[in-house]
Write an enzyme that holds these catalytic residues in place. Structure first.
Site, PDB file in Angstrom:
ATOM      1  N   GLU A 113      14.766   1.866 -30.903  1.00 48.62           N
ATOM      2  CA  GLU A 113      14.613   0.801 -31.893  1.00 48.62           C
ATOM      3  C   GLU A 113      13.411  -0.137 -31.675  1.00 48.62           C
ATOM      4  OE1 GLU A 113      18.414  -1.161 -32.277  1.00 48.62           O
ATOM      5  OE2 GLU A 113      19.231   0.494 -33.445  1.00 48.62           O
TER       6      GLU A 113
ATOM      7  N   GLU B 229      22.544   6.628 -34.074  1.00 47.09           N
ATOM      8  CA  GLU B 229      23.536   5.555 -34.114  1.00 47.09           C
ATOM      9  C   GLU B 229      24.064   5.405 -35.537  1.00 47.09           C
ATOM     10  OE1 GLU B 229      22.390   1.800 -32.479  1.00 47.09           O
ATOM     11  OE2 GLU B 229      21.392   2.688 -30.725  1.00 47.09           O
TER      12      GLU B 229
END
Length: 409
Positions: free
Chosen positions: A210, A316
């Site tokens: 991320e 995710e």
């Protein structure tokens, strides 16, 4: 996994992505069916608030700030109880019995590179080795995910340090490449050791979790990431690691990564997209069941429409939504039915087996990893062990084993 306000649709906006020759290994379904072991070797206070409260550390702090409060030399010993109890072999056994075959393990750079000036804990690598051994003994494999990089790539607690995003500085980028090379070297050493409990247990390495790109108003540029991804790939391969190498889409969808790490020079590359319904976007005001329908009608086709992306994995996702999540604790009323349907719908959306899709693993979507395996507070949308325990998930999660009585798009 950050708690942010993010338009879910942005991650599906583009239809081209990293090209690759294909993953080195998939599970018996022909896709990745996995779970994240978050909040363990990289602290996140929302997952385990009691650890922070016990040591008088404010919620939301990163591991850097946690150890500043506890003390550099005291931090490792202070975290040993958490490392020993947050993840146990019994947890791994339960996940394996449910048909999961992969676990994504978030790591901080300090697990292999803790310098004398940083208030970060020592001792995590031993625990990682033990967990990887548990995974292999229960028929699972690991993906090692660099969740926290030097300087922080996103400024959130999941990077290990909250505050300014300093990762783009050349020294931090260079150090990240060296960290990845060291992780790969150690994994290859496991494989070469002849130790049956460790060899072959790591299926992939994710080079950065991320990064905060312009897609979410961040300073980590696509040009910087493109260059870093190539350097990281080369550094990992130079150590002899032959598994998959994962790169984050930085919440930008696939567009910025067209032609990046393309074959034949680069092989076994996966583009990691994190697709949530908990942070805003078109499902914000939908009812629970309308959100399930959105998964069927929009999410699945969105991933399957990435026609230039040979391999996309949703590293995710969760069952949490923006509103109307079940309260913490035991599931009441029809919550289990909705959560179960939501989970099954997303499994199909991320692997192409939704109604009208290309079929399991036949399109760009190659499976997914649920966030997270557990929470301390019993938040069902984020807690897979709780879902399994309370019929909020099917007892078997491999797509091929899902009962004909389960929800279907």
């Amino acid at each position: 996994m950050p708690r942010i306000s993010l338009a879910f649709a942005a991650a599906l906006a583009c239809a081209a992505a990293v090209s690759a020759a294909g993953p080195a290994s998939l599970d018996a379904d022909g896709v990745y069916r996995g779970v994240n072991l978050g909040g363990w070797l990289v602290l996140e206070s929302w997952l385990s608030p009691s650890v922070f409260a016990k040591h008088g550390v404010a919620a939301g702090a990163g591991e850097w700030q946690f150890c500043e409060k506890v003390g550099r030399d005291q931090c490792g010993p202070a975290l040993q109880e958490h490392w020993d109890t947050w993840l146990t072999e019994a947890h791994i056994a339960t996940l394996a019995e449910a048909g999961l075959q992969y676990a994504r393990i978030p790591l901080g750079y300090w697990i292999v590179d803790r310098n004398s000036t940083e208030p970060l804990p020592a001792g995590g690598w031993w625990y990682l080795e033990r967990a990887v051994g548990w995974l292999k003994s229960h028929g699972m494999r690991a993906v090692l995910d660099l969740h926290g990089a030097p300087g922080s790539q996103n400024g959130h607690d999941n990077s290990g340090r909250t505050g300014d995003i300093q990762w783009p500085r050349p020294g931090n980028v260079n150090r990240t490449v060296a960290v990845l090379a060291e992780i790969a070297r150690r994994v290859v050493a496991w494989d070469a050791s002849g130790n049956a409990s460790m060899a072959g247990a790591v299926a992939g390495i994710e080079v950065l979790n991320e990064p905060w790109t312009p897609a979410v108003g961040g300073p980590v540029t696509y040009d910087l990431l493109r260059d870093f991804y190539v350097r990281a790939y080369d550094a990992v391969r130079e150590q002899g690691f032959n598994g998959t190498i994962w790169v984050s889409d930085g919440f930008a969808g696939s567009g910025p990564w067209v032609g990046v790490l393309a074959p034949p020079q680069y092989t076994d590359v996966l583009l990691d997209s994190h697709l949530y319904h908990a942070f805003g976007g078109p499902t914000t005001n939908m009812t629970a069941w309308d959100t399930v329908r959105f998964v069927c009608d929009q999410d699945g086709p969105g991933v399957a429409g990435r026609t230039d992306a040979d391999w996309v994995v949703v590293g995710e996702w969760s069952n949490a939504v923006t509103k109307r999540n079940p309260p913490g604790g035991r599931l009441q009323g029809g919550a289990a039915s909705w959560l179960r349907a939501m989970l099954v719908a997303q499994l199909g959306a991320w692997d192409g087996s939704f109604a009208g899709g290309p079929g399991r693993g036949a399109g760009p979507g190659k499976g997914s990893f649920f966030w997270n395996f557990r929470t301390e507070t019993g938040e069902a949308g984020w807690d897979l062990l709780m879902l399994l325990d309370q019929a909020g998930a099917p007892p078997q999660l491999s797509t091929a084993a899902l009962s004909e009585f389960e929800f279907s798009c």
